[in-house]
Design a protein around this motif. Structure first.
Motif, PDB file in Angstrom:
ATOM      1  N   CYS A   1       1.277  -1.203  -0.263  1.00  0.00           N
ATOM      2  CA  CYS A   1       0.032   0.088  -0.130  1.00  0.00           C
ATOM      3  C   CYS A   1       1.240   1.036   0.061  1.00  0.00           C
ATOM      4  N   ASP A   2      -0.114   2.589  -0.811  1.00  0.00           N
ATOM      5  CA  ASP A   2       1.089   3.518  -0.964  1.00  0.00           C
ATOM      6  C   ASP A   2       0.261   4.593   1.233  1.00  0.00           C
ATOM      7  N   GLU A   3      -0.251   4.290   1.368  1.00  0.00           N
ATOM      8  CA  GLU A   3      -0.729   4.946   2.685  1.00  0.00           C
ATOM      9  C   GLU A   3      -1.845   4.129   3.829  1.00  0.00           C
ATOM     10  N   LEU A   4      -1.123   4.225   5.205  1.00  0.00           N
ATOM     11  CA  LEU A   4      -2.310   3.246   5.947  1.00  0.00           C
ATOM     12  C   LEU A   4      -3.187   4.701   6.586  1.00  0.00           C
ATOM     13  N   TRP A   5      -4.383   4.738   6.322  1.00  0.00           N
ATOM     14  CA  TRP A   5      -4.989   5.525   7.116  1.00  0.00           C
ATOM     15  C   TRP A   5      -5.769   4.917   8.829  1.00  0.00           C
ATOM     16  N   VAL A   6      -5.342   5.571   9.860  1.00  0.00           N
ATOM     17  CA  VAL A   6      -6.099   4.289  10.673  1.00  0.00           C
ATOM     18  C   VAL A   6      -6.818   5.475  11.405  1.00  0.00           C
ATOM     19  N   TYR A   7      -7.934   5.204  11.959  1.00  0.00           N
ATOM     20  CA  TYR A   7      -9.755   5.078  12.075  1.00  0.00           C
ATOM     21  C   TYR A   7      -9.854   4.823  13.505  1.00  0.00           C
ATOM     22  N   GLY A   8      -9.678   5.926  14.725  1.00  0.00           N
ATOM     23  CA  GLY A   8      -8.982   5.348  15.921  1.00  0.00           C
ATOM     24  C   GLY A   8      -8.026   6.056  15.577  1.00  0.00           C
ATOM     25  N   ILE A   9      -7.321   6.568  16.036  1.00  0.00           N
ATOM     26  CA  ILE A   9      -5.351   6.638  15.830  1.00  0.00           C
ATOM     27  C   ILE A   9      -4.947   6.712  17.581  1.00  0.00           C
ATOM     28  N   ASN A  10      -6.438   7.756  18.104  1.00  0.00           N
ATOM     29  CA  ASN A  10      -5.980   7.804  20.139  1.00  0.00           C
ATOM     30  C   ASN A  10      -6.272   6.972  20.408  1.00  0.00           C
ATOM     31  N   ASN A  11      -7.325   5.396  19.726  1.00  0.00           N
ATOM     32  CA  ASN A  11      -7.402   4.315  21.189  1.00  0.00           C
ATOM     33  C   ASN A  11      -7.132   2.889  19.813  1.00  0.00           C
ATOM     34  N   PRO A  12      -5.776   2.692  19.053  1.00  0.00           N
ATOM     35  CA  PRO A  12      -5.398   2.138  18.860  1.00  0.00           C
ATOM     36  C   PRO A  12      -5.149   0.466  19.223  1.00  0.00           C
ATOM     37  N   SER A  13      -6.350  -1.113  19.391  1.00  0.00           N
ATOM     38  CA  SER A  13      -6.291  -2.181  19.261  1.00  0.00           C
ATOM     39  C   SER A  13      -4.803  -2.811  19.557  1.00  0.00           C
ATOM     40  N   GLU A  14      -4.005  -3.856  19.851  1.00  0.00           N
ATOM     41  CA  GLU A  14      -3.054  -3.911  19.675  1.00  0.00           C
ATOM     42  C   GLU A  14      -2.282  -5.011  18.044  1.00  0.00           C
ATOM     43  N   GLY A  15      -4.104  -5.186  17.529  1.00  0.00           N
ATOM     44  CA  GLY A  15      -3.471  -5.157  16.033  1.00  0.00           C
ATOM     45  C   GLY A  15      -2.996  -4.131  15.037  1.00  0.00           C
ATOM     46  N   MET A  16      -3.746  -2.999  15.223  1.00  0.00           N
ATOM     47  CA  MET A  16      -3.359  -1.293  15.156  1.00  0.00           C
ATOM     48  C   MET A  16      -2.338  -0.975  15.141  1.00  0.00           C
ATOM     49  N   LYS A  17      -2.192  -1.597  16.691  1.00  0.00           N
ATOM     50  CA  LYS A  17      -0.689  -1.151  16.826  1.00  0.00           C
ATOM     51  C   LYS A  17       0.444  -1.376  16.176  1.00  0.00           C
ATOM     52  N   LYS A  18       0.300  -3.056  15.512  1.00  0.00           N
ATOM     53  CA  LYS A  18       1.497  -3.308  14.812  1.00  0.00           C
ATOM     54  C   LYS A  18       1.282  -3.356  13.601  1.00  0.00           C
ATOM     55  N   GLU A  19      -0.080  -2.410  13.748  1.00  0.00           N
ATOM     56  CA  GLU A  19       0.070  -2.121  11.619  1.00  0.00           C
ATOM     57  C   GLU A  19       0.794  -1.128  11.247  1.00  0.00           C
ATOM     58  N   ILE A  20       0.360  -0.395  12.165  1.00  0.00           N
ATOM     59  CA  ILE A  20       0.978   1.259  12.159  1.00  0.00           C
ATOM     60  C   ILE A  20       2.879   1.315  13.024  1.00  0.00           C
ATOM     61  N   ALA A  21       3.140   0.530  13.569  1.00  0.00           N
ATOM     62  CA  ALA A  21       4.692   0.418  13.900  1.00  0.00           C
ATOM     63  C   ALA A  21       5.051  -0.110  11.754  1.00  0.00           C
ATOM     64  N   TYR A  22       4.403  -0.761  12.069  1.00  0.00           N
ATOM     65  CA  TYR A  22       4.994  -2.058  10.997  1.00  0.00           C
ATOM     66  C   TYR A  22       5.252  -0.346   9.448  1.00  0.00           C
ATOM     67  N   ALA A  23       3.723   0.132   9.375  1.00  0.00           N
ATOM     68  CA  ALA A  23       4.613   1.030   8.151  1.00  0.00           C
ATOM     69  C   ALA A  23       4.879   2.091   8.547  1.00  0.00           C
ATOM     70  N   LYS A  24       5.829   2.302   9.863  1.00  0.00           N
ATOM     71  CA  LYS A  24       6.174   3.316  10.227  1.00  0.00           C
ATOM     72  C   LYS A  24       7.323   2.958   9.819  1.00  0.00           C
ATOM     73  N   GLU A  25       7.928   1.606  10.040  1.00  0.00           N
ATOM     74  CA  GLU A  25       9.669   1.128  10.225  1.00  0.00           C
ATOM     75  C   GLU A  25       9.943   1.281   9.023  1.00  0.00           C
TER      76      GLU A  25
END
Length: 176
Positions: free
Chosen positions: A72-96
């Motif tokens: 993917c070209d971007e990751l759009w987070v729905y609920g960025i202020n309270n991410p689930s554990e799975g979302m946190k992994k996805e966000i961390a991967y995208a940033k890395e």
């Protein structure tokens, strides 16, 4: 033209059915509001054949999601202020991996502003000046140059294609 793959990152755990419906809605909105977007929401797709309540199947779903995120070209987070554990992994991967992470709420707020700005300003073109050795005159090397014009829109499309095909070259042939 739809050419921007967007990973839709939102919670699945909790009320799974409701969260799947929300993710479907996020995908629909992305298609309706952004004409260049192809939304990718693994928990809409993977839950059709994997059971998130079974640990091994949840892990397989997360692995499939990361593989899709990598394209993917971007990751759009729905609920960025309270991410689930799975979302946190996805966000961390995208940033890395250099995949831009966007707060979906900000995207919706800025959508009209950006739409107006893009309509007011066209992208410019890139001019590539390529030197060409043409020989020698009285023992002095003679050079000419060829200028190639590439439209800004083509450059944006090429950047997205390079992102999807990391580590590979892309050959672009000019039309005669």
């Amino acid at each position: 033209m739809r050419n921007r793959l967007i990973y839709i990152c939102s919670p699945l755990r909790g009320d799974i059915e409701k969260n799947i419906q929300k993710a479907q809605g996020y995908c629909r909105e992305a298609v309706e509001l952004w004409p260049d977007v192809i939304p990718i929401a693994p928990h809409v797709y993977c839950t059709q054949f994997l059971d998130d309540t079974i640990p091994q199947e949840r892990e397989a779903g997360m692995e499939l999601g990361i593989a899709l995120l990598d394209m993917c070209d971007e990751l759009w987070v729905y609920g960025i202020n309270n991410p689930s554990e799975g979302m946190k992994k996805e966000i961390a991967y995208a940033k890395e991996h250099g995949i831009p992470v966007k707060d979906a709420a900000d995207l919706y707020r800025l959508r009209e502003q950006e739409k107006n700005r893009l309509e007011d300003k066209e992208l410019g073109d890139a001019l590539l000046v390529l030197p060409t050795h043409t020989g020698a005159i009285n023992g002095v090397a003679a050079f000419e140059s060829t200028t190639v014009r590439i439209s800004g829109e083509v450059i944006v499309e090429l950047a997205a294609e390079l992102r999807r095909n990391r580590g590979h070259d892309i050959t672009v042939e000019a039309e005669a």
